[in-house]
Design a protein around this motif. Structure first.
Motif, PDB file in Angstrom:
ATOM      1  N   VAL A   8       0.779  -1.403  -0.243  1.00  0.00           N
ATOM      2  CA  VAL A   8      -0.667   0.238   0.146  1.00  0.00           C
ATOM      3  C   VAL A   8       1.183   0.855  -0.359  1.00  0.00           C
ATOM      4  CG1 VAL A   8      -1.819   1.956   1.344  1.00  0.00           C
ATOM      5  CG2 VAL A   8      -2.093  -1.219   1.231  1.00  0.00           C
ATOM      6  N   ALA A   9       1.959   1.292   1.299  1.00  0.00           N
ATOM      7  CA  ALA A   9       2.602   2.204   0.639  1.00  0.00           C
ATOM      8  C   ALA A   9       3.295   2.819  -0.151  1.00  0.00           C
ATOM      9  CB  ALA A   9       3.821   2.254   1.925  1.00  0.00           C
ATOM     10  N   ASN A  10       3.912   1.250  -1.418  1.00  0.00           N
ATOM     11  CA  ASN A  10       4.169   1.008  -2.048  1.00  0.00           C
ATOM     12  C   ASN A  10       6.060   1.434  -2.202  1.00  0.00           C
ATOM     13  OD1 ASN A  10       4.995   1.661  -5.639  1.00  0.00           O
ATOM     14  ND2 ASN A  10       4.788   3.013  -5.628  1.00  0.00           N
ATOM     15  N   ASN A  11       6.359   0.800  -0.702  1.00  0.00           N
ATOM     16  CA  ASN A  11       7.502  -0.075  -1.176  1.00  0.00           C
ATOM     17  C   ASN A  11       7.732  -1.207  -1.441  1.00  0.00           C
ATOM     18  OD1 ASN A  11       8.291   2.608   1.326  1.00  0.00           O
ATOM     19  ND2 ASN A  11       7.041   1.012   3.183  1.00  0.00           N
ATOM     20  N   VAL A  12       7.010  -1.988  -1.882  1.00  0.00           N
ATOM     21  CA  VAL A  12       7.448  -2.691  -2.579  1.00  0.00           C
ATOM     22  C   VAL A  12       6.667  -2.879  -3.413  1.00  0.00           C
ATOM     23  CG1 VAL A  12       5.877  -4.604  -1.294  1.00  0.00           C
ATOM     24  CG2 VAL A  12       7.597  -5.610  -2.513  1.00  0.00           C
ATOM     25  N   GLN A  13       6.755  -3.123  -5.012  1.00  0.00           N
ATOM     26  CA  GLN A  13       5.813  -3.124  -6.273  1.00  0.00           C
ATOM     27  C   GLN A  13       4.935  -4.590  -6.989  1.00  0.00           C
ATOM     28  OE1 GLN A  13       8.960  -1.749  -6.273  1.00  0.00           O
ATOM     29  NE2 GLN A  13       7.788  -0.352  -5.124  1.00  0.00           N
ATOM     30  N   PHE A  14       5.438  -5.960  -6.127  1.00  0.00           N
ATOM     31  CA  PHE A  14       4.767  -6.855  -6.701  1.00  0.00           C
ATOM     32  C   PHE A  14       4.881  -7.553  -4.817  1.00  0.00           C
ATOM     33  CE2 PHE A  14       5.218  -5.579 -10.592  1.00  0.00           C
ATOM     34  CZ  PHE A  14       3.945  -5.564 -11.233  1.00  0.00           C
ATOM     35  N   ILE A  15       2.947  -8.301  -4.395  1.00  0.00           N
ATOM     36  CA  ILE A  15       3.691  -9.616  -3.646  1.00  0.00           C
ATOM     37  C   ILE A  15       2.649 -10.511  -3.731  1.00  0.00           C
ATOM     38  CG2 ILE A  15       3.991  -7.775  -1.637  1.00  0.00           C
ATOM     39  CD1 ILE A  15       0.875  -7.879  -0.877  1.00  0.00           C
ATOM     40  N   ALA A  16       2.757 -11.683  -3.493  1.00  0.00           N
ATOM     41  CA  ALA A  16       1.552 -12.844  -4.347  1.00  0.00           C
ATOM     42  C   ALA A  16       1.617 -13.465  -2.720  1.00  0.00           C
ATOM     43  CB  ALA A  16       2.603 -13.259  -5.002  1.00  0.00           C
ATOM     44  N   PRO A  17       0.604 -13.058  -1.589  1.00  0.00           N
ATOM     45  CA  PRO A  17      -0.348 -13.389  -0.723  1.00  0.00           C
ATOM     46  C   PRO A  17      -0.771 -14.149  -0.914  1.00  0.00           C
ATOM     47  CG  PRO A  17      -0.867 -11.302  -1.096  1.00  0.00           C
ATOM     48  CD  PRO A  17      -0.091 -11.834  -2.298  1.00  0.00           C
ATOM     49  N   ASP A  18      -0.702 -15.539   0.302  1.00  0.00           N
ATOM     50  CA  ASP A  18      -2.173 -16.436   0.036  1.00  0.00           C
ATOM     51  C   ASP A  18      -3.615 -15.089   0.445  1.00  0.00           C
ATOM     52  OD1 ASP A  18      -4.428 -18.114   1.433  1.00  0.00           O
ATOM     53  OD2 ASP A  18      -2.836 -18.803   2.949  1.00  0.00           O
ATOM     54  N   LEU A  19      -4.124 -15.977  -0.495  1.00  0.00           N
ATOM     55  CA  LEU A  19      -5.993 -15.025  -0.242  1.00  0.00           C
ATOM     56  C   LEU A  19      -6.519 -15.250   0.732  1.00  0.00           C
ATOM     57  CD1 LEU A  19      -7.207 -16.220  -3.820  1.00  0.00           C
ATOM     58  CD2 LEU A  19      -6.355 -14.166  -3.420  1.00  0.00           C
ATOM     59  N   SER A  20      -6.380 -15.641   1.700  1.00  0.00           N
ATOM     60  CA  SER A  20      -6.846 -15.970   2.785  1.00  0.00           C
ATOM     61  C   SER A  20      -5.979 -14.457   3.425  1.00  0.00           C
ATOM     62  CB  SER A  20      -6.707 -16.754   3.530  1.00  0.00           C
ATOM     63  OG  SER A  20      -5.195 -17.500   4.082  1.00  0.00           O
ATOM     64  N   LYS A  21      -5.185 -14.121   3.382  1.00  0.00           N
ATOM     65  CA  LYS A  21      -4.860 -13.279   4.602  1.00  0.00           C
ATOM     66  C   LYS A  21      -5.833 -11.971   4.189  1.00  0.00           C
ATOM     67  CE  LYS A  21      -1.151 -15.168   5.533  1.00  0.00           C
ATOM     68  NZ  LYS A  21      -1.436 -15.383   7.203  1.00  0.00           N
ATOM     69  N   PHE A  22      -6.770 -11.693   3.119  1.00  0.00           N
ATOM     70  CA  PHE A  22      -7.553 -10.489   2.607  1.00  0.00           C
ATOM     71  C   PHE A  22      -9.058 -10.673   3.262  1.00  0.00           C
ATOM     72  CE2 PHE A  22      -4.286 -10.489  -0.545  1.00  0.00           C
ATOM     73  CZ  PHE A  22      -3.743  -9.099  -0.056  1.00  0.00           C
ATOM     74  N   VAL A  23      -8.914 -11.829   3.907  1.00  0.00           N
ATOM     75  CA  VAL A  23     -10.377 -12.356   4.146  1.00  0.00           C
ATOM     76  C   VAL A  23     -11.245 -11.045   4.959  1.00  0.00           C
ATOM     77  CG1 VAL A  23     -10.405 -14.544   4.358  1.00  0.00           C
ATOM     78  CG2 VAL A  23      -9.692 -13.161   7.185  1.00  0.00           C
ATOM     79  N   GLY A  24      -9.890 -10.154   6.048  1.00  0.00           N
ATOM     80  CA  GLY A  24     -10.282  -9.060   6.957  1.00  0.00           C
ATOM     81  C   GLY A  24     -11.076  -7.997   6.151  1.00  0.00           C
ATOM     82  N   ASN A  25     -11.098  -8.013   4.870  1.00  0.00           N
ATOM     83  CA  ASN A  25     -10.627  -6.947   3.473  1.00  0.00           C
ATOM     84  C   ASN A  25     -11.898  -7.715   3.304  1.00  0.00           C
ATOM     85  OD1 ASN A  25      -7.136  -6.971   4.035  1.00  0.00           O
ATOM     86  ND2 ASN A  25      -7.945  -4.547   3.200  1.00  0.00           N
ATOM     87  N   ASN A  26     -12.624  -8.593   2.632  1.00  0.00           N
ATOM     88  CA  ASN A  26     -13.331  -8.374   2.224  1.00  0.00           C
ATOM     89  C   ASN A  26     -13.727 -10.243   2.130  1.00  0.00           C
ATOM     90  OD1 ASN A  26     -15.465  -9.966  -0.032  1.00  0.00           O
ATOM     91  ND2 ASN A  26     -14.090  -8.680  -1.628  1.00  0.00           N
ATOM     92  N   SER A  27     -14.868 -10.764   2.919  1.00  0.00           N
ATOM     93  CA  SER A  27     -15.353 -11.954   2.855  1.00  0.00           C
ATOM     94  C   SER A  27     -14.921 -13.276   2.295  1.00  0.00           C
ATOM     95  CB  SER A  27     -16.466 -11.953   4.259  1.00  0.00           C
ATOM     96  OG  SER A  27     -17.533 -11.388   3.411  1.00  0.00           O
ATOM     97  N   GLN A  28     -15.615 -12.725   0.879  1.00  0.00           N
ATOM     98  CA  GLN A  28     -15.390 -13.259   0.095  1.00  0.00           C
ATOM     99  C   GLN A  28     -13.729 -14.252  -0.134  1.00  0.00           C
ATOM    100  OE1 GLN A  28     -16.495 -10.735  -3.580  1.00  0.00           O
ATOM    101  NE2 GLN A  28     -19.277 -11.915  -2.416  1.00  0.00           N
ATOM    102  N   PHE A  29     -13.240 -13.527   0.039  1.00  0.00           N
ATOM    103  CA  PHE A  29     -11.301 -14.070   0.136  1.00  0.00           C
ATOM    104  C   PHE A  29     -11.564 -15.467   0.654  1.00  0.00           C
ATOM    105  CE2 PHE A  29      -9.604  -9.888  -1.726  1.00  0.00           C
ATOM    106  CZ  PHE A  29      -9.400 -10.417  -3.049  1.00  0.00           C
ATOM    107  N   ASN A  30     -12.201 -15.539   1.068  1.00  0.00           N
ATOM    108  CA  ASN A  30     -12.371 -17.181   1.946  1.00  0.00           C
ATOM    109  C   ASN A  30     -12.720 -18.344   1.414  1.00  0.00           C
ATOM    110  OD1 ASN A  30     -12.674 -17.196   5.564  1.00  0.00           O
ATOM    111  ND2 ASN A  30     -14.025 -15.732   4.681  1.00  0.00           N
ATOM    112  N   VAL A  31     -13.084 -18.277  -0.015  1.00  0.00           N
ATOM    113  CA  VAL A  31     -13.269 -19.253  -1.144  1.00  0.00           C
ATOM    114  C   VAL A  31     -12.554 -20.298  -0.508  1.00  0.00           C
ATOM    115  CG1 VAL A  31     -13.651 -19.779  -3.750  1.00  0.00           C
ATOM    116  CG2 VAL A  31     -14.625 -17.958  -2.488  1.00  0.00           C
TER     117      VAL A  31
END
Length: 346
Positions: free
Chosen positions: A96-119
């Motif tokens: 988000v701060a643009n300190n790194v330009q690409f990441i490839a995280p586990d999708l479950s890390k975003f369930v707090g942002n959007n519960s649909q990432f629980n798929v």
């Protein structure tokens, strides 16, 4: 008269020189266009948390190779595996701060942002990588990946890791009742927590780079992961049993920063986009091959007892976990469930 002529001549000469100077400092429309389309000289940082002999890292390498070659070295891609730059807990904030330009995280890390990432955590939702890829490349999957744009983050493509399997230190797991009373590490999220609650077990979210130590010290009884992650991180050194389950999945996606992405000119962006596609092709094609090879390596090392469930035993776990779907339908959405069914036939 002669002096007036000389003054007039000097004045005219200076005017011409000044006019010529102004023209030379103002690029033409053609020159501006050429400058805009030159490959920008930039350094791209790609951070991830897994080992080098994994589908994710192989995809990152393919992306790096393509971008650096096609740009003639003007674009440099630096890859930081195994949390060597940022880890599970801080890679997203640094994207988000643009300190790194690409990441490839586990999708479950975003369930707090959007519960649909629980798929990926829905029990037995996908039988293989192909079904999971079809979902994330489809309309609903792309809609979910696009849901982080308010944070200044763009989701591009899903990179599969594979189905997860259970390891533990207590006993062989062959039926749902065997899980009762144990405590497992998960990536986190409402659905995974509910999965283990339904089986009478506890769960705890522990950063991936701390997992080996947590298992070794007995902080938890077991964990769930893909063959490639279990083998590459040598979890079989600190676990006695592994049950082949394929009950939930680890799936990643490659994300970039909006500011970085939008500041690329067309020529540069085309190279980076094609590099991401090359990396995606490799990550997807390598996933099954690397998991199969890792499974064989785990067998050869012989440090963990492997339990392969029968169809009847798998059906017992399916039945025990079926209520999870009803519990989370309102949060995840009936339309998402339908999209999962469309690609899996479940």
């Amino acid at each position: 008269m002669k002096s007036k002529f000389i003054v007039l001549f000097v004045f005219l000469l200076l005017s011409v020189l000044i006019a010529c100077g102004d023209d030379s400092n103002e690029p033409t429309a053609s020159e501006k266009n050429t400058n805009d389309q030159e490959i920008q000289e930039i350094t791209i940082k790609f951070s991830h948390v897994v080992a080098e002999n994994t589908p994710k890292h192989q995809g990152a390498l393919a992306m790096k190779e393509y971008i650096e070659e096609e740009s003639g070295g003007k674009i440099k891609v630096e890859i930081y595996p195994m949390s060597s730059l940022f880890g599970d807990q801080d890679e997203y904030q640094n994207l988000v701060a643009n300190n790194v330009q690409f990441i490839a995280p586990d999708l479950s890390k975003f369930v707090g942002n959007n519960s649909q990432f629980n798929v990926p955590s829905l029990p037995f939702a996908f039988r293989n990588d192909e079904e999971a890829i079809a979902f994330w490349d489809g309309e609903k999957g792309q809609e979910i990946l696009s849901s982080l744009e308010d944070d200044g983050v763009i989701g591009l493509y899903m990179w599969p890791n594979g189905g997860k399997h259970l390891t533990n230190n207590n006993k062989p797991i062959e039926k749902p009742e065997d899980v009762n009373g144990m405590k497992f590490r998960t990536q986190g999220g409402q659905v995974l927590e509910a999965v283990y609650t339904a089986l009478g077990a506890g769960s705890e979210s522990i950063p991936f780079d701390e997992l080996y130590t947590a298992l070794d010290q007995g902080v938890i009884d077991g964990q769930e992961n893909t063959f490639s992650n279990i083998e590459s991180r040598k979890f079989d050194e600190v676990q006695k049993y592994m049950t082949v389950m394929n009950h939930t999945r680890v799936d990643y996606a490659i994300f970039t920063n909006t500011t970085f992405w939008e500041n690329l000119n067309d020529t540069t962006k085309k190279i980076v986009e094609e590099g991401v596609k090359k990396g995606t092709d490799v990550a997807r094609s390598e996933a099954k091959a690397l998991n199969d090879a890792a499974y064989e390596t785990l067998k050869e090392r012989g440090q963990v007892e492997i339990i392969e469930l029968t169809d009847e035993q798998v059906a017992a776990f399916r039945e025990a976990l079926e209520p999870i779907y009803d519990k989370f339908e309102d949060q995840i959405g009936a339309d998402v469930y339908e999209a999962v069914k469309d690609v899996s036939g479940n």
